[in-house]
Write a protein that holds these residues in place. Structure first.
Motif, PDB file in Angstrom:
ATOM      1  N   VAL A  97      98.302  97.383 -18.425  1.00 20.32           N
ATOM      2  CA  VAL A  97      97.088  96.755 -17.899  1.00 20.32           C
ATOM      3  C   VAL A  97      95.963  97.789 -17.781  1.00 20.32           C
ATOM      4  CG1 VAL A  97      96.060  95.632 -15.870  1.00 20.32           C
ATOM      5  CG2 VAL A  97      98.317  94.907 -16.703  1.00 20.32           C
ATOM      6  N   TYR A  98      96.299  98.976 -17.257  1.00 18.22           N
ATOM      7  CA  TYR A  98      95.284 100.024 -17.102  1.00 18.22           C
ATOM      8  C   TYR A  98      94.802 100.504 -18.467  1.00 18.22           C
ATOM      9  CZ  TYR A  98      92.869 104.161 -15.439  1.00 18.22           C
ATOM     10  OH  TYR A  98      91.914 105.100 -15.172  1.00 18.22           O
ATOM     11  N   HIS A  99      95.735 100.636 -19.413  1.00 19.70           N
ATOM     12  CA  HIS A  99      95.353 101.085 -20.758  1.00 19.70           C
ATOM     13  C   HIS A  99      94.396 100.094 -21.412  1.00 19.70           C
ATOM     14  CE1 HIS A  99      95.645 102.883 -24.729  1.00 19.70           C
ATOM     15  NE2 HIS A  99      96.022 101.718 -25.220  1.00 19.70           N
ATOM     16  N   ASP A 100      94.679  98.810 -21.290  1.00 20.44           N
ATOM     17  CA  ASP A 100      93.789  97.793 -21.859  1.00 20.44           C
ATOM     18  C   ASP A 100      92.393  97.871 -21.236  1.00 20.44           C
ATOM     19  OD1 ASP A 100      95.825  96.906 -23.472  1.00 20.44           O
ATOM     20  OD2 ASP A 100      96.399  95.229 -22.170  1.00 20.44           O
ATOM     21  N   ARG A 103      90.793 101.306 -22.774  1.00 23.62           N
ATOM     22  CA  ARG A 103      90.998 101.600 -24.193  1.00 23.62           C
ATOM     23  C   ARG A 103      89.686 101.703 -24.958  1.00 23.62           C
ATOM     24  NH1 ARG A 103      91.531  99.576 -29.212  1.00 23.62           N
ATOM     25  NH2 ARG A 103      93.273 100.360 -30.470  1.00 23.62           N
ATOM     26  N   LEU A 104      88.813 100.730 -24.782  1.00 26.77           N
ATOM     27  CA  LEU A 104      87.547 100.726 -25.516  1.00 26.77           C
ATOM     28  C   LEU A 104      86.695 101.926 -25.140  1.00 26.77           C
ATOM     29  CD1 LEU A 104      85.789  99.226 -27.557  1.00 26.77           C
ATOM     30  CD2 LEU A 104      84.783  97.950 -25.642  1.00 26.77           C
ATOM     31  N   LEU A 105      86.713 102.302 -23.867  1.00 24.15           N
ATOM     32  CA  LEU A 105      85.953 103.473 -23.422  1.00 24.15           C
ATOM     33  C   LEU A 105      86.465 104.733 -24.114  1.00 24.15           C
ATOM     34  CD1 LEU A 105      83.980 104.912 -21.410  1.00 24.15           C
ATOM     35  CD2 LEU A 105      85.953 105.137 -19.896  1.00 24.15           C
ATOM     36  N   VAL A 106      87.793 104.890 -24.170  1.00 21.52           N
ATOM     37  CA  VAL A 106      88.379 106.061 -24.824  1.00 21.52           C
ATOM     38  C   VAL A 106      88.022 106.071 -26.300  1.00 21.52           C
ATOM     39  CG1 VAL A 106      90.551 107.194 -25.440  1.00 21.52           C
ATOM     40  CG2 VAL A 106      90.260 106.229 -23.158  1.00 21.52           C
ATOM     41  N   GLN A 107      88.157 104.940 -26.952  1.00 25.94           N
ATOM     42  CA  GLN A 107      87.905 104.861 -28.388  1.00 25.94           C
ATOM     43  C   GLN A 107      86.447 105.153 -28.720  1.00 25.94           C
ATOM     44  OE1 GLN A 107      89.182 101.159 -30.152  1.00 25.94           O
ATOM     45  NE2 GLN A 107      87.731 101.343 -31.842  1.00 25.94           N
ATOM     46  N   GLU A 108      85.540 104.426 -28.079  1.00 30.15           N
ATOM     47  CA  GLU A 108      84.123 104.569 -28.407  1.00 30.15           C
ATOM     48  C   GLU A 108      83.542 105.875 -27.865  1.00 30.15           C
ATOM     49  OE1 GLU A 108      82.563 102.673 -30.449  1.00 30.15           O
ATOM     50  OE2 GLU A 108      84.311 101.359 -30.680  1.00 30.15           O
TER      51      GLU A 108
END
Length: 410
Positions: A97-100, A103-108
């Motif tokens: 749940v925390y990863h989801d 995730r977008l913040l880490v990627q972008e």
């Protein structure tokens, strides 16, 4: 300069270059004689040229996980499992749940910083370095020495020992285990401690002890504007391994952070990717110290070419770690996440943005394993990465920043 690029998402730091700034002028102490030399931290420890775990090959035969071909979590192919699929426990479900959520913040955020660095000539066309010897870190027995010092019933830092002892005195008279030790000079020093050779950066203080001996920090009468903690969190893998020690979460409350922190002190705690540890810091530890949560920062780890060191959606190891920022006696309850890099070494220049530029910061690192200029460091392995075996003597005594461009960790 440790900050290579920065944007609204965070910072990209050159930690290797930052470390070397402390040892451009190092005095070698042999009895009464002194010689000057320059040292650099061995760059092999920063040569992360490929991911530790490579994603399975795609249809075109490519491997790895670049910033531009990341899939959504639902599109990630899962390998063939065992005959009987194991159910996830609550902790693993919470981790997903925390990863989801981030995730977008880490990627972008990572993509933005890597692309920006590439426009400046960093992380472009990284050529594999020549084969070098396998780096075998020296055995570290500092924690064992702390235990031995306790068995000898050394004084736990009385009022008469409130003033730090200088490394420029008699080496044999230094009490590293129950007194603060300092290098007050503007030059670093190579010296013998406990029959080993160590490099001590300028204007630093340290105490080699464990959680049972924090009284010397209290007795110093000094308070700090920035306190960073990297606790040895307890988890299953650490319990199975004999390489690392760990500390139950409840014992962290014994640390005198409330006594050592100045008004409006910024407290930063490193947390593993375990939701229960994050909850403990935010709901128990910080309230116990009178600290209110400000934000959560992420240290994203990449290779020299800008790839994640682990697949972003790996179910076992993630390419990021978390740190929780809080402030003593702060009234705001807002929280946000930022892509950042770890504060030891190099990130204090990013953390210092929270303070007025005219303020001379008093900084403390707890559970430290290395020393930093203008910091006080405490831990039972506080000298680990100061051992001379981690450094190379620079015969040219010339700083070459262009050669360090590829040694970046996001």
């Amino acid at each position: 300069m440790s900050v290579v690029v920065s944007d609204a998402c965070g910072w990209l730091l050159d930690s290797h270059s930052f470390i070397n700034e402390h040892y451009v002028c190092c005095l070698t102490k042999h009895g009464c004689s002194q010689q000057s030399a320059a040292y650099t931290f061995k760059r092999e420890y920063f040569n992360i040229e490929r991911p530790y775990i490579v994603s399975k090959p795609t249809e075109n035969g490519e491997t790895g996980q670049s910033m531009h071909d990341l899939k959504t979590p639902s599109a990630v192919q899962k390998g063939k499992g065992r005959k009987r699929k194991r159910s996830l426990n609550q902790g693993e479900l919470d981790s997903e749940v925390y990863h989801d959520k981030i995730r977008l913040l880490v990627q972008e955020g990572t993509r933005s910083l890597v692309e920006m660095s590439q426009t400046l000539g960093y992380m472009i066309g990284v050529v594999a370095s020549k084969a070098t010897e396998t780096m075998t870190p020296p055995d570290c027995h500092l924690a064992d020495m702390c235990d031995m010092a306790k068995s000898l019933h050394l004084d736990d830092g009385g009022a008469d020992d409130a003033c730090p002892q200088s490394i420029w005195g008699d080496d044999d008279a230094l009490d590293l285990f129950s007194r603060l030790t300092e290098n007050p000079r503007d030059q670093s020093c190579e010296m013998t401690l406990m029959r080993g050779r160590y490099l001590i950066p300028p204007r630093c203080k340290f105490l080699l002890s464990d959680i049972t001996c924090t009284q010397p920090l209290r007795n110093s009468g000094e308070t700090f504007d920035l306190i960073v903690l990297d606790p040895p969190w307890e988890n299953k893998s650490v319990k199975r391994s004999s390489r690392y020690s760990f500390l139950p979460s409840s014992q962290l409350k014994q640390l005198p952070v409330d006594v050592l922190s100045s008004p409006e002190c910024l407290v930063v705690t490193w947390v593993t990717n375990r939701p229960r540890h994050l909850r403990f810091v935010k709901e128990e530890l910080y309230p116990h110290w009178g600290v209110q949560v400000l934000a959560e920062w992420l240290w994203v780890k990449v290779t020299r070419a800008g790839e994640f060191v682990f697949p972003l959606d790996s179910p076992h190891k993630k390419p990021y770690e978390l740190m929780v920022l809080g402030r003593k006696s702060y009234n705001s309850t807002s929280s946000n996440e930022t892509v950042a890099t770890r504060p030891s070494p190099g990130c204090q220049r990013s953390l210092s943005s929270a303070f007025p530029k005219t303020l001379t910061l008093r900084c403390l690192e707890l559970f430290a394993r290395n020393l930093q200029s203008d910091w006080t460091s405490w831990g039972n392995e506080v000298l680990k990465f100061q051992h001379i075996s981690y450094f190379t003597k620079d015969s040219t005594n010339t700083h070459q920043p262009n050669e360090e461009k590829a040694h970046i960790t996001v």
